[in-house]
Design a protein around this motif. Structure first.
Motif, PDB file in Angstrom:
ATOM      1  N   THR A   1       2.224  23.014 -47.370  1.00 29.92           N
ATOM      2  CA  THR A   1       1.163  23.456 -48.261  1.00 29.92           C
ATOM      3  C   THR A   1       1.609  24.579 -49.182  1.00 29.92           C
ATOM      4  O   THR A   1       0.833  25.049 -49.999  1.00 29.92           O
ATOM      5  N   GLY A   2       2.842  25.029 -49.062  1.00 24.55           N
ATOM      6  CA  GLY A   2       3.347  26.094 -49.902  1.00 24.55           C
ATOM      7  C   GLY A   2       4.727  26.516 -49.445  1.00 24.55           C
ATOM      8  O   GLY A   2       5.175  26.154 -48.352  1.00 24.55           O
ATOM      9  N   PRO A   3       5.455  27.262 -50.283  1.00 22.62           N
ATOM     10  CA  PRO A   3       6.818  27.663 -49.932  1.00 22.62           C
ATOM     11  C   PRO A   3       6.856  28.498 -48.657  1.00 22.62           C
ATOM     12  O   PRO A   3       6.140  29.490 -48.522  1.00 22.62           O
ATOM     13  N   HIS A   4       7.674  28.076 -47.711  1.00 19.43           N
ATOM     14  CA  HIS A   4       7.888  28.829 -46.481  1.00 19.43           C
ATOM     15  C   HIS A   4       9.102  28.247 -45.779  1.00 19.43           C
ATOM     16  O   HIS A   4       9.663  27.247 -46.215  1.00 19.43           O
ATOM     17  N   VAL A   5       9.516  28.877 -44.693  1.00 16.19           N
ATOM     18  CA  VAL A   5      10.550  28.299 -43.836  1.00 16.19           C
ATOM     19  C   VAL A   5       9.898  27.924 -42.513  1.00 16.19           C
ATOM     20  O   VAL A   5       9.146  28.700 -41.928  1.00 16.19           O
ATOM     21  N   HIS A   6      10.153  26.697 -42.094  1.00 16.22           N
ATOM     22  CA  HIS A   6       9.718  26.202 -40.786  1.00 16.22           C
ATOM     23  C   HIS A   6      10.873  26.492 -39.834  1.00 16.22           C
ATOM     24  O   HIS A   6      11.929  25.859 -39.893  1.00 16.22           O
ATOM     25  N   PHE A   7      10.675  27.485 -38.979  1.00 13.23           N
ATOM     26  CA  PHE A   7      11.730  28.025 -38.119  1.00 13.23           C
ATOM     27  C   PHE A   7      11.482  27.535 -36.697  1.00 13.23           C
ATOM     28  O   PHE A   7      10.403  27.742 -36.142  1.00 13.23           O
ATOM     29  N   SER A   8      12.486  26.867 -36.100  1.00 12.78           N
ATOM     30  CA  SER A   8      12.303  26.274 -34.774  1.00 12.78           C
ATOM     31  C   SER A   8      13.399  26.734 -33.819  1.00 12.78           C
ATOM     32  O   SER A   8      14.533  27.013 -34.224  1.00 12.78           O
ATOM     33  N   LEU A   9      13.038  26.755 -32.537  1.00 13.20           N
ATOM     34  CA  LEU A   9      13.934  27.215 -31.476  1.00 13.20           C
ATOM     35  C   LEU A   9      14.238  26.055 -30.545  1.00 13.20           C
ATOM     36  O   LEU A   9      13.328  25.350 -30.101  1.00 13.20           O
ATOM     37  N   LEU A  10      15.525  25.843 -30.248  1.00 17.79           N
ATOM     38  CA  LEU A  10      15.956  24.777 -29.355  1.00 17.79           C
ATOM     39  C   LEU A  10      16.851  25.346 -28.267  1.00 17.79           C
ATOM     40  O   LEU A  10      17.549  26.345 -28.471  1.00 17.79           O
ATOM     41  N   ARG A  11      16.858  24.667 -27.107  1.00 19.28           N
ATOM     42  CA  ARG A  11      17.825  24.923 -26.047  1.00 19.28           C
ATOM     43  C   ARG A  11      18.345  23.579 -25.585  1.00 19.28           C
ATOM     44  O   ARG A  11      17.569  22.631 -25.383  1.00 19.28           O
ATOM     45  N   GLY A  12      19.663  23.482 -25.428  1.00 20.24           N
ATOM     46  CA  GLY A  12      20.236  22.202 -25.023  1.00 20.24           C
ATOM     47  C   GLY A  12      19.957  21.133 -26.057  1.00 20.24           C
ATOM     48  O   GLY A  12      20.204  21.317 -27.244  1.00 20.24           O
TER      49      GLY A  12
END
Length: 396
Positions: A254-265
Motif C-alpha cells: 500500500t506504500g513504500p516500505h521494507v517488508h523485513f522477515s526473520l528466518l532460522r534454518g
C-alpha cells in the motif's frame, strides 16, 4: 549417496521419497530448472500454499548464479506469491550436482545442504560460504535470548513501524515479519553475513542476508538494490536497497516500505519475544498489531522506534537541537554546570545511565531527565530523541 527428501502424505503421516530428475540429452539448463523446481515444491510447496491461503499457482523461478563443467550448480529458487493482500514469495538457496540418475538438489537450512556445499568445488561455493552455511545451520539449533541483529536502517535513527508482527504473507503463521519506513529510505543490513538476491525483475528483487548466528533476514519491496554479487560479504549497516513498492515476485503493498522477515534454518520464525535493534517485539491478537518494548516503554503499530543497534548493552539517542545548531554537554545534570562539549544536530549519543537534575524546556517539552554519555558528560533528555518519554538506560 544423498537423496533429496520429498514430503508426501500416507495415512496422515509424512513419508520420505527420493527426487532425482533424469537428465535429458546434454543434461542442460532445462533439466536443472526442472529438478530445482521439483525439489522446491516438494520441500517448500506446502508451507507456501499455507501462507498464500491458496495452492501454489506459479512455477518456482530458478536463478542459477554459478556452475562448472563438473556438473555443479548454485543459485536461488523462488515460489512467486499470488497477487493477494500482503502475500510474500518463498525463496531458498540451492546447490545441485548432476549424477547419472539425474540432478541431486539440496535446499539451504538443512544438514544435507551443508554436506553438499562442503563437497562442492570452490569455484561454485567459496570456502567462506561453506563456513558460513555450516555455522548458520549449527547456530540455528541453539536457543538465544537476543538475535544480535539491529534494525534495517541507520543506528540511532527512528523509523515508523507501519506493520507490527505479521506473517510473511500477512495473516500466515508464524508472525515472522515487520514493515518499516522512514528516514532517508535506505535499507541497511541488520547484521554481518553474506548477501543473496532472487526474483530479480524490473529493478527490484528479494534480498536475503545469511548470518552466522543462525538467523537469516529478508528484505522485500525494495528498488535500487545493492550491486554486490551473490555470496559477497556484508557488514552490519551495509546498504541493501531503498524502500519502495516493488513486487517482483507477487504480493501487494500500500506504500513504500521494507517488508523485513526473520528466518532460522529452512523456515520463517516468529519475531514475538525476539530482540532486534534493542527492542523486544510482541505480537498482538491479529496480524500487524502488537508492539515493540524497551526498558518498559511500548511502541505500537504506527509509532516510531529507534534502531539501537546489535544487542542491548548500550542504548542510544539522537541529538535534536530544534532552532539551534548544537546542544551543550555539561559536566553535571545542572544548567549551571560547566559546558564540556557541544554536539551538532543529528549526533548519535551512547547513553551510559540517566538521572534527574534541573528542568529544561527542550524540543520534546519540559523535563528534568538527563542522560550521561558513555564517554562522560550530561545532555538533557529534552534535546535527545530516544524513542521514549522516559529513561531508556539504568539510573546512575
Amino acid at each position: 549417496m544423498l537423496l533429496k527428501r520429498a514430503i508426501g502424505v500416507a495415512a496422515g503421516a509424512a513419508v520420505v521419497t527420493a527426487i532425482l530428475v533424469a537428465p535429458a540429452s546434454g543434461a542442460g539448463q532445462a533439466d536443472l530448472d526442472s529438478a530445482v523446481r521439483e525439489a522446491m515444491l516438494a520441500e517448500r510447496g506446502a508451507a507456501a500454499s499455507a501462507d498464500f491461503g491458496t495452492p501454489v499457482l506459479a512455477e518456482p523461478l530458478v536463478e542459477p548464479t554459478r556452475s562448472n563443467d563438473q556438473g555443479w550448480a548454485f543459485g536461488t529458487t523462488t515460489i512467486p506469491a499470488p497477487d493477494v493482500e500482503h502475500a510474500g514469495p518463498h525463496t531458498a538457496i540451492f546447490v545441485a550436482h548432476r549424477q547419472a540418475q539425474g540432478w541431486q538438489v539440496e535446499l539451504d537450512g538443512t544438514a544435507e545442504f551443508v554436506e553438499a556445499v562442503e563437497r562442492a568445488p570452490a569455484d561454485v561455493v567459496s570456502e567462506g560460504e561453506k563456513q558460513l552455511f555450516a555455522r548458520n545451520y549449527e547456530n540455528s539449533r541453539v536457543a538465544v535470548a537476543d538475535t544480535g541483529l539491529g534494525l534495517p536502517w541507520a543506528e540511532g535513527v527512528a523509523w515508523w513501524m507501519g506493520g507490527g508482527p505479521h506473517g510473511d504473507s500477512g495473516q500466515s503463521r508464524p508472525f515472522s515479519s515487520l514493515d518499516f519506513n522512514g528516514g532517508n529510505g535506505q535499507v541497511l543490513s541488520a547484521g554481518a553475513g553474506r548477501v543473496y538476491k532472487s526474483c530479480l525483475r524490473n529493478g527490484s528483487g528479494l534480498v536475503r542476508v545469511v548470518h552466522e548466528n543462525g538467523f537469516s533476514t529478508t528484505y522485500y519491496h525494495m528498488t535500487g538494490l545493492t550491486d554486490l554479487g551473490d555470496g559477497q560479504p556484508v557488514a552490519y549497516g551495509d546498504y541493501l536497497g531503498r524502500i519502495d513498492v516493488g513486487l517482483p515476485c507477487g504480493g501487494s503493498t500500500t506504500g513504500p516500505h521494507v517488508h523485513f522477515s526473520l528466518l532460522r534454518g529452512d523456515s520463517h520464525t516468529k519475531v514475538d519475544g525476539q530482540t532486534i535493534g534493542g527492542w523486544t517485539f510482541r505480537e498482538g491478537a491479529q496480524a500487524y498489531g502488537g508492539y515493540a518494548e524497551r526498558n518498559g516503554t511500548q511502541v505500537g503499530t504506527g509509532g516510531r522506534i529507534t534502531n539501537h543497534g546489535q544487542g542491548t548493552s548500550t542504548p542510544t539517542g539522537v541529538v535534536e537541537s530544534g532552532q539551534n545548531t548544537s546542544v551543550n554537554v555539561r559536566s553535571e545534570p545542572r544548567l549551571s554546570a560547566p559546558v564540556v562539549d557541544e554536539l551538532p544536530d543529528g549526533s548519535v549519543v551512547r547513553i551510559k545511565c540517566t538521572a534527574r537534575g534541573d528542568f529544561v524546556d527542550g524540543v520534546w517539552g519540559r523535563t528534568d531527565l538527563w542522560n550521561q554519555r558513555d564517554v562522560g558528560g550530561w545532555i538533557s533528555d529534552g534535546f535527545l530523541y530516544t524513542g521514549s518519554d522516559g529513561p531508556i538506560a539504568p539510573a546512575c
